[in-house]
Write an enzyme that holds these catalytic residues in place. Sequence first.
Site, PDB file in Angstrom:
ATOM      1  N   GLY A 107      25.488  32.808  59.112  1.00  0.00           N
ATOM      2  CA  GLY A 107      25.672  32.464  60.526  1.00  0.00           C
ATOM      3  C   GLY A 107      24.411  31.899  61.130  1.00  0.00           C
ATOM      4  N   ASN A 108      24.435  31.721  62.439  1.00  0.00           N
ATOM      5  CA  ASN A 108      23.250  31.232  63.138  1.00  0.00           C
ATOM      6  C   ASN A 108      23.167  31.897  64.503  1.00  0.00           C
ATOM      7  OD1 ASN A 108      24.564  29.431  65.224  1.00  0.00           O
ATOM      8  ND2 ASN A 108      25.396  28.527  63.351  1.00  0.00           N
TER       9      ASN A 108
END
Length: 230
Positions: free
Chosen positions: A29-30
């Site tokens: 993810g980010n």
Amino acid sequence: VPRVDLADLRVAVSTGGTREPIDPVRYLGNRSSGRQGAALALDAAGRGAEVTLVAAHVDDGVLTEASTHPRVQIVRVSTAAELEAAMTDAAATADVVAMVAAVADYRVAAVSHTKLRKEDGVPRLELTTNPDILAGLVAARRPGQTIVGFAAETADSDAELADRGRRKAQRKGVDLLVVNRVGWESGFESPDNRVLILDAAGDAVGEASGTKRAVATAVWDAVAALRAPH
Ligand code: C5P
């Protein structure tokens, strides 16, 4: 008196960060919070537009206001592939498309359908490239459709940021590119933002700083100016 300068416009906005699965419990993810895209959706709806907000992962509470707005329809997605499908669908009837989401450039090539276990040793994750969704939307652009891209860049100076933005604006084929500087301490997760708004040639047509809602207003001002008959 509220401005309704975007009335009769259909707008598609993507926001948040995609999550690319590794196994049933893990993902890549980010740090995108989804706040800037949610602010764009609300500002457009407030100015009369009909908005589809395609939301990948966002922080808690970020969609609360948008979810009760009569002119905002929220579509939840998780992966880049799901975001691509939802945005392609929304863009087919949209006058303006804004790709604000932080889309993962890579996904895991072979997602494990069982949880990876420590006993099996250190996993070697092979990645494969996700499609550039914005490029696909630009290639499928409808006549008269305005396409807005975002670019989060790390840069050591404003000059470097403008230079990177100019080259990206020219490369992407978008009508407007909104460039913001990100780093460990700015941009993502923050309530405030500071952006440069570039046209297709990479020339600055606006800048904004302040709340993400104030930045959203400046972006729609630039869109409205671009679409105004001249
Ligand atoms: O090249 P870069 O990733 O900086 O471009 C950012 C822009 O491209 C954003 O508008 C983002 O939403 C979009 N993007 C995309 N698909 C990807 C990566 C980025 O649409 N796989």
